[in-house]
Design an enzyme around this catalytic site. Sequence first.
Site, short mmCIF file in Angstrom:
data_model
loop_
_atom_site.label_atom_id
_atom_site.label_comp_id
_atom_site.label_asym_id
_atom_site.label_seq_id
_atom_site.Cartn_x
_atom_site.Cartn_y
_atom_site.Cartn_z
CG ASN A 1 -20.92 32.02 -0.26
OD1 ASN A 1 -19.86 31.82 0.29
ND2 ASN A 1 -21.25 31.43 -1.39
CG ASP A 2 -18.43 36.10 0.73
OD1 ASP A 2 -17.76 35.11 0.38
OD2 ASP A 2 -18.87 36.94 -0.08
CB VAL A 3 -21.94 36.64 6.49
CG1 VAL A 3 -21.91 37.94 5.73
CG2 VAL A 3 -23.17 35.82 6.10
#
Length: 462
Positions: A388-390
């Site tokens: 997700n965030d990466v």
Amino acid sequence: MITTGIQLAYLSSAALFVMALRSLGQPTTARRGMQMAAFGMLVAVCATLVDQRIVSYEWLIVGLVAGGIVGYPLGMWVPMTAMPQRIAFSHAFGALAATFVGVGEYLHGLHAETLSHGQTLALSFEIFLGSLTVTGSLMAFGKLQGILPGAPITFRGQNLFNLSLFAVGLASLVWLVATPYDVTFFMVILVIGTLVGILMVLPIGGADMPVIVSLLNSYAGLAAVATGFALDNNILIVVGALDGASGFILSMAMSKAMNRSFANVLFGAFGSESGGADEGASASGGEMVAIEADDAAIRLAYSQRVIIVPGYGLAVAQAQHQVRELADQLEKRGVDVSFAIHPVAGRMPGHMNVLLAEAGISYEKLLDMDDVNDRFSDADVVLVIGANDVVNPAARTNRSSPIYGMPILNVQDAKSVIVLKRGRGKGFSGVENELFVSPKASMLFGDAKQSIAQLGVEIKQV
């Protein structure tokens, strides 16, 4: 002669630990590094067992048996998907041992009236750092295991309260060094260390657990150093220093990978739920577009280059073996398949590397962020599994985002993106992902393990 032999054995152990640490820096030599470290620990333990200070072996044998009974299941039966919480749990055991040694040595010195100011200083640091690491590691274990809420738990004036508590502990430490036989301040240090460990991890979100686990590893090493000074044991000082320094360096590297400072990790309560946007929609108003497994399989099967981006969702679904089978099928069709590994993917450093290697995927296909980012523009399809965030472009485009400035994988540069996701909810950090509503992205909803298996079935029929 016995003393000389013990010191030579300790020197050999220290050399083995240094060489092991160096070997752990490369995937191809990591296994050998672990073997050297295990052998170095065996040498150190055997040398300690012949120390003249040991007057009885009965309880040592009990400890060896109990440790073996607990350690074997932890090493052999815990799945790789649960490795982050296993590491946190192991930190708690190591710190507990250091704390017990500190308490025992203090009580022994108190009874024999042999406490010096220097020894009391070492013991004070040992029990403070040890007790802090015990409870902090147990809190991290609880959050990673899902026993405790993964989101930050905060209250008004929390940072000020924590700093005040820490200051009281430090003042008690100074007072105890000045008056070594005042048991009250010894107990205050022990209690405050225990509370600080809980309160330190309580406001930390699950997205920051890799940094916290590394930081707790550093604290455990520093506790071992203090133990070494208290017991006048050189190998504990050397090993504790290596552990503390490596844990701190790793924490710095992880913070840099998230473009965040230690202060922000410890006091920022990153990972809290963000509101204001409907589930399944981003701040820009876009919507996720679903795709069926047969359409996704056709897109993958007729690609020339595919990059797979694994995340924690892959670990939760235990889909690493299905991913390897999918990659093998694509390669048989002449597709160039590689894997993009972000430094903070998963819940601990190297989590994805170990997980995929366990499934038999070659190390040469596991590419670090710096090596793979320029290749995304040549990729026909990027398959994002549970990350997700990466892969969130907001880290570069949205200055108001909590992850702005965080280095990310350039997934948005690919010709098309297929995201495997359980549902339309936000990721672990609670930050909306702009990639998921991009015109290039298609969402394959469902359990990752089942979705990947279905992709494999569909590709065989293409």
